[in-house]
Design a protein around this motif. Structure first.
Motif, PDB file in Angstrom:
ATOM      1  N   UNK B 297       0.722  -1.281   0.041  1.00 16.58           N
ATOM      2  CA  UNK B 297      -0.042   0.203   0.176  1.00 16.58           C
ATOM      3  C   UNK B 297       0.897   1.280   0.006  1.00 16.58           C
ATOM      4  N   UNK B 298       2.111   1.078  -0.394  1.00 22.05           N
ATOM      5  CA  UNK B 298       3.113   2.224  -0.113  1.00 22.05           C
ATOM      6  C   UNK B 298       2.679   3.356  -1.274  1.00 22.05           C
ATOM      7  N   UNK B 299       2.551   4.504  -0.603  1.00 25.63           N
ATOM      8  CA  UNK B 299       2.235   5.535  -1.276  1.00 25.63           C
ATOM      9  C   UNK B 299       3.221   6.158  -2.005  1.00 25.63           C
ATOM     10  N   UNK B 300       2.848   6.558  -3.531  1.00 24.89           N
ATOM     11  CA  UNK B 300       3.745   7.374  -4.266  1.00 24.89           C
ATOM     12  C   UNK B 300       3.891   8.581  -4.032  1.00 24.89           C
ATOM     13  N   UNK B 301       5.169   9.110  -3.486  1.00 22.99           N
ATOM     14  CA  UNK B 301       5.423  10.316  -3.150  1.00 22.99           C
ATOM     15  C   UNK B 301       5.718  11.322  -4.070  1.00 22.99           C
ATOM     16  N   UNK B 302       5.930  11.057  -5.247  1.00 24.60           N
ATOM     17  CA  UNK B 302       6.068  11.787  -6.327  1.00 24.60           C
ATOM     18  C   UNK B 302       7.005  12.950  -5.967  1.00 24.60           C
ATOM     19  N   UNK B 303       8.264  12.331  -5.605  1.00 26.43           N
ATOM     20  CA  UNK B 303       9.440  13.183  -5.268  1.00 26.43           C
ATOM     21  C   UNK B 303       9.660  14.268  -6.283  1.00 26.43           C
ATOM     22  N   UNK B 304       9.765  15.527  -6.116  1.00 25.72           N
ATOM     23  CA  UNK B 304      10.326  16.342  -7.270  1.00 25.72           C
ATOM     24  C   UNK B 304      11.342  17.468  -6.595  1.00 25.72           C
ATOM     25  N   UNK B 305      12.194  17.925  -7.249  1.00 26.85           N
ATOM     26  CA  UNK B 305      13.288  18.855  -6.511  1.00 26.85           C
ATOM     27  C   UNK B 305      12.487  20.307  -6.312  1.00 26.85           C
ATOM     28  N   UNK B 306      12.356  20.586  -5.102  1.00 26.68           N
ATOM     29  CA  UNK B 306      11.805  21.883  -4.544  1.00 26.68           C
ATOM     30  C   UNK B 306      12.314  23.224  -5.415  1.00 26.68           C
ATOM     31  N   UNK B 307      11.269  23.519  -6.222  1.00 28.20           N
ATOM     32  CA  UNK B 307      11.723  24.823  -7.054  1.00 28.20           C
ATOM     33  C   UNK B 307      11.911  26.015  -6.237  1.00 28.20           C
ATOM     34  N   UNK B 308      11.362  26.003  -5.040  1.00 26.08           N
ATOM     35  CA  UNK B 308      11.707  27.495  -4.407  1.00 26.08           C
ATOM     36  C   UNK B 308      12.949  27.645  -3.618  1.00 26.08           C
ATOM     37  N   UNK B 309      13.690  26.253  -3.722  1.00 27.66           N
ATOM     38  CA  UNK B 309      15.192  26.519  -3.118  1.00 27.66           C
ATOM     39  C   UNK B 309      15.944  26.198  -4.142  1.00 27.66           C
ATOM     40  N   UNK B 310      16.906  26.898  -4.210  1.00 24.81           N
ATOM     41  CA  UNK B 310      18.164  26.738  -5.293  1.00 24.81           C
ATOM     42  C   UNK B 310      19.175  25.601  -4.518  1.00 24.81           C
ATOM     43  N   UNK B 311      20.050  24.873  -5.073  1.00 20.25           N
ATOM     44  CA  UNK B 311      20.853  23.958  -4.740  1.00 20.25           C
ATOM     45  C   UNK B 311      21.682  24.611  -3.475  1.00 20.25           C
ATOM     46  N   UNK B 312      21.847  23.604  -2.735  1.00 28.33           N
ATOM     47  CA  UNK B 312      22.579  23.879  -1.276  1.00 28.33           C
ATOM     48  C   UNK B 312      23.987  23.939  -1.741  1.00 28.33           C
ATOM     49  N   UNK B 313      25.028  24.642  -1.465  1.00 25.45           N
ATOM     50  CA  UNK B 313      26.443  24.831  -1.650  1.00 25.45           C
ATOM     51  C   UNK B 313      26.864  24.953  -0.322  1.00 25.45           C
ATOM     52  N   UNK B 314      28.158  23.879  -0.041  1.00 22.83           N
ATOM     53  CA  UNK B 314      28.918  23.971   1.013  1.00 22.83           C
ATOM     54  C   UNK B 314      30.341  24.094   0.806  1.00 22.83           C
ATOM     55  N   UNK B 315      31.508  24.687   1.554  1.00 27.00           N
ATOM     56  CA  UNK B 315      32.546  25.082   1.252  1.00 27.00           C
ATOM     57  C   UNK B 315      33.392  24.618   2.245  1.00 27.00           C
ATOM     58  N   UNK B 316      34.611  24.288   1.999  1.00 27.79           N
ATOM     59  CA  UNK B 316      35.730  23.851   2.715  1.00 27.79           C
ATOM     60  C   UNK B 316      36.994  24.901   2.232  1.00 27.79           C
TER      61      UNK B 316
END
Lengths: 126, 824
Positions: B297-316
């Protein structure tokens, strides 16, 4: 950066998809809208068929876009402080709800989490 | 019990379990992850809601930097690879507590993945004996450390709170919680048992609290755990089927849920049913898992990239081109992190290795007192004090607060400073060890950790009594009130002192130090009892009904040899020791000589049938006793004005005497009765080592006036001497005192004093048995030479040893005065 490539079924423009009972159930679950009768199902099938034309475009070598601003990086809210100006007052939160109970918003009784009910809707606009 | 059953399943070797966790951790930030309303719990309903939290049209998420930093701390602590670019996604499903219809998460593009976490295996104390399969401490300085791989860590937000109202058929929604930051930690199925699972979660909890990722409130509110459990037959590969158990609220629940699942799946496998993929929930009250829904009965969550948040960048620090203002630098965060719990424990083991072992740490971890321990250690400077503090924590504190909650309360009520203060006071003997427990209980109850220790002590008057006069008064009073103990003392001094000790403690609430109590009573007894020992015995009638009366004793002793004194001999002194080679014969010979110098008539009997030393010491080797008196008594040999007798004078050769018990007894009797001893003031009997036939025969045949115990200060010798003392007590032979031989050595060249055989051995023995040390004799080379040559040192008047023997003789005379009117 590797985005998940959408799997596509290769179609001939001519064949039409049939919505079988399983697919129908799934669609109803996901949209919380029910198919009333055969005609509605036919309409949905026709709509899908007419939008199939999009498959003619060759996008094999392209990554899908999720945002119009490609070069933006996720902005960070620098201060971890509570903003009372931006927080709504309770009465504002409850303002548009038809039923409330002691500052709680009221929803119809639902089973355990992750189960969904199907509501009957009078007209379906597609 | 499910635990035992599950353990049996796993240890049978036919099955193995694979367990993985999905752990949701509530981040300790002030505001929510995507909106600036408060993330604090327990606020008035729907008072911390922004337009974004309500999914009002036009509202957009704005990512909170503090959440990101908390997440990175978790990733570093779990040794994850940090993905410098990650994406937020929408997970769609309809539920009233999610107004937007989706949750923002990082399902497919998490910011951290492929980590490894090490954790020590912890066992409940009562399970230690039964868990023979699990060793929890590898060696004194290490734990058994297991590891679990981390699949990923993702940032996501929480949903609102829904309350189901069944009567009115409605659900009430509070959106305060919606949007607070979470990280979800997903592990690989590396956990093999419920024990490992619990140990893993506890260590993870410690790390999360230490790195300030979540609030300290235990598993219940800050951390939610879902477990994926699957059981497989050994030698089969995992087939991907697993059961997900949700709604696990505490560490105990985790163990029970896993154990129940293992047992349940084993039943299925044994009966050849397949394990269905399903989701179950855990019922805390019934300690079992209950079916919720099937995985199909698993639900299909229809994952999609959140359009309101650009990619998260981290630095070192390696990144040269940084396109963002106010970016987050991973290396900077690494620098600010405290050390991991694992490293901290290793540090403790190194720093305090004088007294701290991994077992101690294991116990502290189990009690959740690591932080308290650390703070207390920082308050004390001396390792000795720290050791005392550790012992007190593991014993007294543990019995006051024996579970997790109580320990936390104790840690708040008795601050580390206060605790350290108490320890210092006990160490300085201002407060007795006895009242330590009471003091801790009082401070714990009081809950005011700022109150100075002095006020506690003043209020309850817990200072130790140290004034000598007062102590004496107290002791005398107690003796007055308890006359029976005085009587008890002569038959069983140890028990009597113990009894007095417990009476004193009760009466004065433990305000007198243990050793002072014992010492005071012992001194009293020694002062007042030892010279009047026999007198007391005669005056006080027996109170115990278990001891026979003198008449009864006489009747019972009818079959035994009667004790008859030797004619003409006033006092018989036996010189014995439990151990051989301590110098009995030398001491007896020289004591005899010293006594004779004081113009007493002295005889010496060598009772060592198997190893007679007297002939050597008195230069009477190869002499035989052959003359008889008119009354058919053998004449003893006389040398240096002493009457001497030894078995060597009666047997033919210098060879060994190989006799059995009965012959030995007869020989002793002969040596006592058939020798012309009379008249003598003192007969000194040189006993053989040990507690055998000869000592017993002697004690039964003649009434001994006294026994002298010779010992060296060495513990090895003391062990045997104690046995001998007890034996003499048993046969009611009074012990005059102890002579400590070989007590010290003075170097001939430089005069440096060396106590080769140890220090204070004789003294401690004396204290134990309430005997006086009559003399302490040093090792002296001239003495040894003299003994070997059969030339007593008393000849040379200027040696220290001679004066010591003189003193010894005087003491003996004081203890056993002679009546000088013996008729010759």
């Amino acid at each position: 950066m590797s985005l998940f490539l959408l799997s596509r079924r290769s179609f001939s423009v001519l064949t039409q998809i049939k919505i079988d009972p399983n697919m129908q159930k799934k669609l109803e679950h996901l949209s919380l809208i029910s198919f009333q009768n055969e005609q509605t199902i036919k309409k949905v099938e026709q709509t899908i068929h007419s939008s199939d034309i999009i498959h003619q475009a060759n996008v094999d070598h392209l990554e899908p876009l999720y945002t119009l601003v490609q070069t933006e990086l996720c902005p960070l809210r620098q201060e971890d402080i509570v903003s009372n100006e931006k927080t709504l007052q309770t009465k504002q939160v409850l303002k548009n709800a038809s039923t409330t109970y002691e500052d709680y918003l009221v929803a119809p009784m639902i089973g355990k989490r992750d189960s969904q009910t199907v509501e009957k809707v009078d007209t379906t606009k597609l | 019990m499910a635990a035992g059953a599950a353990a049996a399943v796993l240890s049978s070797g036919r099955f193995y379990a694979l367990i993985g966790f999905e752990i949701h951790v509530k981040l300790a930030t002030n505001s929510k992850m995507f909106s600036p309303s408060s993330a604090a719990p327990a606020q008035p309903t729907n008072s911390q809601v922004t337009p974004f939290d309500m999914a009002l049209p036009g509202s957009l998420p704005y990512f909170n930097r503090a959440c990101l930093e908390a997440g990175i701390r978790a990733a570093i602590g779990l040794n994850c690879q940090i993905n410098k670019i990650s994406h937020f996604e929408r997970k769609h499903y309809f539920y009233p507590d999610s107004p937007a219809g989706y949750q923002i998460t990082q399902q497919r593009y998490p910011f951290a993945s492929n980590g490894l976490f090490h954790y020590p295996l912890l066992v409940k104390k009562d399970k230690i004996k039964s868990s023979t399969k699990y060793k929890f401490v590898d060696s004194p300085n290490s734990f058994i450390v297991k590891q679990c791989r981390i699949d990923r860590i993702q940032l996501e937000h929480d949903t609102g709170r829904s309350i189901h109202d069944e009567h009115q058929n409605r659900t009430l929604i509070d959106l305060n919680r919606f949007g607070t930051g979470l990280i979800e930690i997903v592990t690989q199925p590396d956990i093999k048992s419920s024990l490992e699972g619990e140990s893993f979660l506890r260590e993870l909890n410690r790390l999360l609290i230490k790195y300030n990722i979540c609030e300290q409130s235990g598993l219940e509110t800050a951390v939610r755990v879902d477990a994926n459990v699957s059981l497989h037959r050994t030698d089969t590969k995992p087939d991907g089927s697993r059961v997900e158990v949700k709604n696990i609220g505490s560490f105990i629940d985790v163990r029970q849920a896993i154990d129940f699942e293992i047992k349940r799946q084993e039943q299925l496998l044994v009966n050849n049913y397949p394990i269905e993929k399903e989701t179950r929930t855990f019922d805390t009250n019934k300690h079992q898992t209950i079916h919720l829904r099937r995985k199909e009965d698993q639900i299909d969550y229809r994952f999609m990239i959140e359009p309101n948040l650009p990619p998260l960048h981290l630095y070192d620090n390696n990144d040269k081109q940084i396109q963002q203002k106010d970016f987050v630098n991973i290396d900077e965060i690494k620098k600010t992190l405290p050390i991991s719990p694992l490293e901290e424990r290793q540090e403790f083991l190194n720093k305090y290795k004088d007294f701290l072992t991994a077992e101690h740490l294991h116990e502290l971890l189990r009690l959740d007192m690591m932080d308290y321990f650390r703070d207390v250690m920082n308050q004390l400077d001396d390792n000795r004090l720290r050791h005392i503090a550790l012992e007190v924590i593991l014993n007294d504190v543990k019995s006051i607060s024996y579970d997790g909650r109580k320990i936390r309360k104790f840690a708040q009520a008795v601050s580390p400073t206060l605790f350290a203060d108490i320890i210092k006071h006990v160490d300085k003997r201002i407060v007795t060890r006895f009242s330590l427990y009471t003091l801790l209980t009082l401070c714990n109850k009081n809950r005011d950790s700022t109150r100075p220790l002095k006020s506690f002590l003043d209020e309850h008057n817990m200072y130790a009594i140290t004034d000598e006069n007062e102590l004496e008064k107290i002791c005398l009073k107690i003796l007055e009130e308890n006359p029976k103990t005085i009587d008890r003392y002569k038959t069983n001094p140890k028990k009597a002192i113990e009894q007095l000790h417990s009476i004193t403690c009760k009466k004065h609430h433990g305000r007198i130090h243990d050793d002072i109590v014992n010492d005071t009573f012992k001194h009293y007894f020694l002062k007042n009892m030892s010279t009047r020992l026999n007198y007391f015995r005669m005056i006080f009638p027996r109170y115990h009904s278990t001891k026979p009366t003198p008449h009864q004793q006489n009747m019972m002793a009818r079959g035994l040899p009667k004790r008859t004194p030797i004619d003409g001999v006033q006092h018989v002194i036996a010189v014995g020791s439990g151990k051989g080679g301590v110098g009995k014969s030398s001491v007896s010979v020289n004591l005899a000589l010293a006594l004779s110098r004081l113009s007493y008539r002295v005889g010496i009997l060598d009772a060592d049938i198997f190893g007679p030393s007297i002939p050597t010491l008195l230069n009477l080797r190869n002499h035989k006793a052959t003359t008889l008196t008119k009354t058919n008594l053998i004449e003893p040999l006389i040398n240096f004005n002493l009457k001497c007798m030894s078995i060597a004078f009666l047997t033919k050769s210098d060879g060994p005497v190989v006799w059995r018990g009965l012959m030995v007894m007869q020989a002793i009797e002969k040596l006592l009765r058939q020798i012309a001893w009379s008249p003598l003031d003192y007969l000194i009997v040189d006993l053989p080592p040990g507690t055998g036939d000869i000592q017993l025969s002697l004690a039964q045949l003649i009434p001994l006036s006294g026994v002298l115990m010779v010992t060296t200060p060495q513990e090895l010798s003391l062990v045997d001497v104690r046995k001998a003392i007890e034996m003499f007590r048993l046969v009611q032979a009074p012990i005059l005192g102890i002579v400590e031989n070989f007590s010290t050595y003075f170097c001939q060249k430089c005069g440096h004093e060396e106590k080769i055989f140890g220090e204070n051995g004789g003294e401690s023995l004396g204290k134990e048995y309430h005997l006086k040390i009559l003399q302490s004799l040093p090792i002296d080379i001239y003495f040894r030479q003299a003994c070997d040559e059969g030339r007593p040192i008393s000849e040379k008047n200027d040696t220290i040893l001679w004066s010591k023997f003189n003193n010894l003789a005087n003491e003996i005379v004081k203890l056993l005065p002679t009546d000088r009117t013996t008729i010759i």
